[in-house]
Design a protein around this motif. Sequence first.
Motif, PDB file in Angstrom:
ATOM      1  N   PRO A   3       3.959  -2.117  11.799  1.00 51.42           N
ATOM      2  CA  PRO A   3       4.067  -0.871  11.026  1.00 51.42           C
ATOM      3  C   PRO A   3       4.789   0.205  11.816  1.00 51.42           C
ATOM      4  O   PRO A   3       4.539   0.394  13.003  1.00 51.42           O
ATOM      5  CB  PRO A   3       2.606  -0.493  10.770  1.00 51.42           C
ATOM      6  N   HIS A   4       5.701   0.908  11.149  1.00 52.84           N
ATOM      7  CA  HIS A   4       6.488   1.934  11.820  1.00 52.84           C
ATOM      8  C   HIS A   4       6.256   3.315  11.216  1.00 52.84           C
ATOM      9  O   HIS A   4       5.962   4.276  11.923  1.00 52.84           O
ATOM     10  CB  HIS A   4       7.975   1.583  11.743  1.00 52.84           C
ATOM     11  N   SER A   5       6.369   3.429   9.890  1.00 54.65           N
ATOM     12  CA  SER A   5       6.276   4.745   9.261  1.00 54.65           C
ATOM     13  C   SER A   5       6.205   4.561   7.750  1.00 54.65           C
ATOM     14  O   SER A   5       6.203   3.432   7.244  1.00 54.65           O
ATOM     15  CB  SER A   5       7.502   5.595   9.630  1.00 54.65           C
ATOM     16  N   PHE A   6       6.149   5.677   7.047  1.00 55.21           N
ATOM     17  CA  PHE A   6       6.287   5.676   5.588  1.00 55.21           C
ATOM     18  C   PHE A   6       7.563   6.438   5.242  1.00 55.21           C
ATOM     19  O   PHE A   6       7.853   7.478   5.837  1.00 55.21           O
ATOM     20  CB  PHE A   6       5.079   6.343   4.924  1.00 55.21           C
ATOM     21  N   ALA A   7       8.314   5.909   4.280  1.00 58.80           N
ATOM     22  CA  ALA A   7       9.602   6.496   3.917  1.00 58.80           C
ATOM     23  C   ALA A   7       9.722   6.579   2.397  1.00 58.80           C
ATOM     24  O   ALA A   7       9.078   5.807   1.667  1.00 58.80           O
ATOM     25  CB  ALA A   7      10.746   5.657   4.491  1.00 58.80           C
ATOM     26  N   PRO A   8      10.548   7.506   1.882  1.00 60.29           N
ATOM     27  CA  PRO A   8      10.726   7.620   0.432  1.00 60.29           C
ATOM     28  C   PRO A   8      11.221   6.321  -0.189  1.00 60.29           C
ATOM     29  O   PRO A   8      12.080   5.634   0.369  1.00 60.29           O
ATOM     30  CB  PRO A   8      11.773   8.737   0.301  1.00 60.29           C
ATOM     31  N   VAL A   9      10.688   6.004  -1.353  1.00 58.43           N
ATOM     32  CA  VAL A   9      11.102   4.816  -2.092  1.00 58.43           C
ATOM     33  C   VAL A   9      12.339   5.171  -2.911  1.00 58.43           C
ATOM     34  O   VAL A   9      12.377   6.233  -3.551  1.00 58.43           O
ATOM     35  CB  VAL A   9       9.971   4.345  -3.026  1.00 58.43           C
ATOM     36  N   PRO A  10      13.380   4.323  -2.898  1.00 59.79           N
ATOM     37  CA  PRO A  10      14.552   4.594  -3.745  1.00 59.79           C
ATOM     38  C   PRO A  10      14.148   4.790  -5.201  1.00 59.79           C
ATOM     39  O   PRO A  10      13.175   4.194  -5.675  1.00 59.79           O
ATOM     40  CB  PRO A  10      15.409   3.332  -3.562  1.00 59.79           C
TER      41      PRO A  10
ATOM     42  N   GLU B 257       6.810   4.387   0.792  1.00 54.23           N
ATOM     43  CA  GLU B 257       6.489   2.991   1.048  1.00 54.23           C
ATOM     44  C   GLU B 257       6.355   2.753   2.548  1.00 54.23           C
ATOM     45  O   GLU B 257       7.027   3.405   3.355  1.00 54.23           O
ATOM     46  CB  GLU B 257       7.574   2.069   0.481  1.00 54.23           C
ATOM     47  N   PRO B 258       5.481   1.821   2.957  1.00 54.92           N
ATOM     48  CA  PRO B 258       5.386   1.488   4.376  1.00 54.92           C
ATOM     49  C   PRO B 258       6.640   0.766   4.846  1.00 54.92           C
ATOM     50  O   PRO B 258       7.162  -0.119   4.152  1.00 54.92           O
ATOM     51  CB  PRO B 258       4.155   0.577   4.452  1.00 54.92           C
ATOM     52  N   VAL B 259       7.127   1.164   5.997  1.00 55.32           N
ATOM     53  CA  VAL B 259       8.317   0.569   6.591  1.00 55.32           C
ATOM     54  C   VAL B 259       7.909  -0.109   7.891  1.00 55.32           C
ATOM     55  O   VAL B 259       7.147   0.458   8.688  1.00 55.32           O
ATOM     56  CB  VAL B 259       9.395   1.644   6.859  1.00 55.32           C
ATOM     57  N   MET B 260       8.403  -1.310   8.111  1.00 54.19           N
ATOM     58  CA  MET B 260       8.055  -2.099   9.285  1.00 54.19           C
ATOM     59  C   MET B 260       9.218  -2.100  10.280  1.00 54.19           C
ATOM     60  O   MET B 260      10.387  -2.159   9.887  1.00 54.19           O
ATOM     61  CB  MET B 260       7.745  -3.545   8.891  1.00 54.19           C
ATOM     62  N   ARG B 261       8.868  -2.042  11.545  1.00 57.22           N
ATOM     63  CA  ARG B 261       9.867  -2.265  12.593  1.00 57.22           C
ATOM     64  C   ARG B 261       9.940  -3.775  12.825  1.00 57.22           C
ATOM     65  O   ARG B 261       8.913  -4.429  12.969  1.00 57.22           O
ATOM     66  CB  ARG B 261       9.464  -1.563  13.882  1.00 57.22           C
ATOM     67  N   PHE B 262      11.145  -4.323  12.829  1.00 54.37           N
ATOM     68  CA  PHE B 262      11.276  -5.769  12.994  1.00 54.37           C
ATOM     69  C   PHE B 262      12.158  -6.100  14.193  1.00 54.37           C
ATOM     70  O   PHE B 262      13.022  -5.321  14.605  1.00 54.37           O
ATOM     71  CB  PHE B 262      11.861  -6.418  11.732  1.00 54.37           C
TER      72      PHE B 262
ATOM     73  N   GLY C  91       0.828  -1.201   0.000  1.00 53.57           N
ATOM     74  CA  GLY C  91       0.000   0.000   0.000  1.00 53.57           C
ATOM     75  C   GLY C  91       0.866   1.255   0.000  1.00 53.57           C
ATOM     76  O   GLY C  91       1.137   1.828   1.060  1.00 53.57           O
ATOM     77  N   TYR C  92       1.318   1.666  -1.187  1.00 55.42           N
ATOM     78  CA  TYR C  92       2.176   2.852  -1.289  1.00 55.42           C
ATOM     79  C   TYR C  92       1.379   4.126  -0.994  1.00 55.42           C
ATOM     80  O   TYR C  92       0.148   4.142  -1.014  1.00 55.42           O
ATOM     81  CB  TYR C  92       2.792   2.943  -2.683  1.00 55.42           C
ATOM     82  N   ARG C  93       2.083   5.210  -0.722  1.00 57.80           N
ATOM     83  CA  ARG C  93       1.488   6.522  -0.525  1.00 57.80           C
ATOM     84  C   ARG C  93       2.260   7.534  -1.366  1.00 57.80           C
ATOM     85  O   ARG C  93       3.359   7.259  -1.845  1.00 57.80           O
ATOM     86  CB  ARG C  93       1.551   6.944   0.958  1.00 57.80           C
TER      87      ARG C  93
END
Length: 698
Positions: A678-685, A608-613, A486-488
Motif C-alpha cells: 500500500p502506498h496512498s489513496f488517489a483520485p479515481v478517473p 482508490e488505494p494505490v499500490m507501490r509495485f 476499499g474505496y474512500r
Amino acid sequence: MSKPNKPVPEQRNIGIIAHIDAGKTTVTERMLLYSGRIRSAGEVHDGAATMDWMTDERERGITITTAATTCDWHDCSITILDTPGHVDFTAEVERSLRVLDGAIGVFDGKHGVEAQSETVWRQADRYGVPRLAFINKLDAVGADFDAAVLSVAERLACRPVPVTIPWGEESGFEGVLDVIARTGLRFHGETGSEIEVTEVPAEHRDRVDEAREKLVDVLTSLAPDEVAEPLMQKFLAGEELTPADFDAPLRAVTITGAVVPVLCGSALKNIGIQPLLDGVVRWLPAPQDLPPIEADLVAEAGGTATRLRSSEEALLGLAFKTAHDRHGDLTFLRLYSGTLERGGQFFNSRVGKPERAGRIFEMHADRREELECARAGQIVGIAGLRFTATGDTICEKSNPVRLEPPTFPQTVITQTIEPKSSAHRDKLADALAALSREDPTFVVDTDEDSGATVIQGMGELHLEVLASRLRRDFKVDIRIGQPRVGYRETATRSAEAEVVMQRQIGGRDHYAKVRVELVPDQACVDGPRVDVLASTEAIPREFRTAVHDGALAGASAGPLGSYPVIYARVRVLDGATRPGEASDVGFAQASLEAVSKAFEAARPRLLEPVMRFVVTVADEHFGAALDELNTRRAEIGAVAHHEEVRSIEGLLPLAESFGFAGDLRSISKGRGSCSLEPHSFAPVPADTARRVLGLMPE
C-alpha cells in the motif's frame, strides 16, 4: 519446573526483518541451531522450519505470523521475533518493532534492498530501533556484497559499516573475513558449527585493512568522546588494536542509530551466523541501555510518568499481539518495568479493569515453557486474560498510565463471507471475532444494504490465508465473494452548512442549531477529525461531546457511495439552543445533518488505494511486462538493469492489480516476480468512478 529469568543486562530483544525470500527465517533457524535451542535446523523450502509452524506457512513457504523464541548465547538470553516479509502481513512487523530493542535487517546478496525491506526499515526508523544488517545468500550467482551495502546506504539513508566481509563470492564463497579481529573464518562440519580461524589470506589483506581503517575513522568521528578517545589514542600511537577496543564505541553508535554494522554470509550454507550472534550480544542494546520509558498519565490532569527499565520499578508493559491456537487466546506482552507473578493481578488502563495473569510462558514458536514470573525487559505470553487486547497498557491500579500503541495501516480490500449452512452461522461469528482480536488489520463489518458480512484486509493473500484458517483451524464451511476494492471519499474544497434540528421526541421538544465547516486536510490520513472550536460558547459545555460525536458520525461515510472518509476535517463554528429544549439527541442530530449537508457542497471525490509495485523480469520479457502494466493504469517510476534482469518500480491502482501476478507468471514463463505494498489513496478517473458508483454500465 519453570525456567529462571535472566537479569536485565543479559537480555536482548531483537527482530528479524526483511523482504520476502531474503532468508530471514533460515537465519533464525541457524541462530537457534548454533545456540543449542534446536538440534537440527528445518528448511523453509521443505516446510520444516521451526519458526514457520502454521500449516499455511509450511505449505506456502512464507512467514505469515510473527513467531517468538528465545535462545542463549555467551551468557545472554536473546528473544527473537521472526517477522513476515510479505506486505500483506505488515501489521505483524509493525507491532513487533513497537516493542523491540534491536533488529537484524536481512538482505539478499544479489538484490540488495528490495521493496518490502525498505518498508520494514522505515517502520524500524519510526520506532528508533537500533539495527545490524546481514547480507545473505552470497553463494548465489550474481551476488555482490559491495553493491548490496551501497544499496543499503543509498535507499535506506543510513550509514552501513562492514565488520565482516566475504571471503570469495558466488561459487567461490568459502567464509567471512573479520574486519575487527583481522582473521578469516571458515565454517566446517555438517551444520557449519565447527569454526576454523585463520590468518587473512594475502590477497585479501589490503581489503580488510582498508575496511578496518574506515571503521576506525567512523567510530572516532561519531562515537561519544568517552568511548572514542581510547580507540583514537591507541590508533594514533600505532598500537595494535584488539577487538575489545572496538566494542564500546561501536555499541554506542549502533544504539543511537548513527551506524549500522554490516555482517555477511549464507544462512543456507551455514556461513557467517555465529559472528552475527556475537554482534547481537556485543553491539545491540540490553533493555537498560535504552532511555527510560515514558507513559501518559490517565488522570484528568494529564502529564507523563517515567519508568526506569528495572524490575524494581512500578509495573508497566504493553500487550502487542494476541494469538489464537488450539489452547485458546494467548496475549504477547513486553514488560518494560516491574515484575508480574504467575496468578498476579494488574490493571488494564484502557478498559479500566483489573486482570489476572493466569499462566506466563516463554515462547518457542508454537511451544510454551512456563515461567513463575515475568520481569522487566522480557517478552512473554500470558494465558487467561479476559479484556486485554493489542495495544493495551498493563500497569498498577494506583497509578494508571497508557503507552502509545502500535499504529496499523488502513485496510484496502474487502470480500463478502457467509457460512455454507445456517448451522455454521454462530460458529463463523465466533471465529471471525477471534481472528479480528488477533489481527488489527482484519476488520469484520456488515453491509448496510444487503446485510451481508464483509471482511476487510491488506490484500488478496491476507484474506486468502484467513479464509484458510477459518476452514482448517475453526472447522467452518464458508463461501467467499470476489475481492473488492476499499474505496474512500474526500472533500476537494471547503464548505459550510447550518442545520436547525427542531422536533418533538418522547413528548419533549428538542431544539439545536449547529454550523460547521468541512475542510480538506491531508493530515487526516486515518479518517476525519472534528474540532469543536473553543469560541462556540453558544453550545453549552455539557453538549459538546454530543456535537463532536454527531459530527464525526456525519463525516464517517461520504455522500457518493457511503465509503469511509479520509483527508477531511470538520470545524464546528457555532450553535444555539433554547431554554429547556437543549439535549444530547438534538445537538448530535443537528451536527450529523450539518456535516452531511456540508459534504454535499464540498465537491466530494472518490479515492482508490494505490499500490507501490516492484516487478522483476528477464530482459526478454521486459517489453511484455511493461505493456501489461500500462494497460492496468500503472505509473512507471524507475527501471533498473542488473545483468540480464530488469526491475520496474512504480504505482498501480489496487483495482487493476487483481490477477496481475498470474498474468506476469504467464508473460515471463514463470520467471517473473512482483511485490505490492500500500502506498496512498488517489483520485479515481471520472469514467471509473461513474462505473464504481453505478452511474454507468460495467
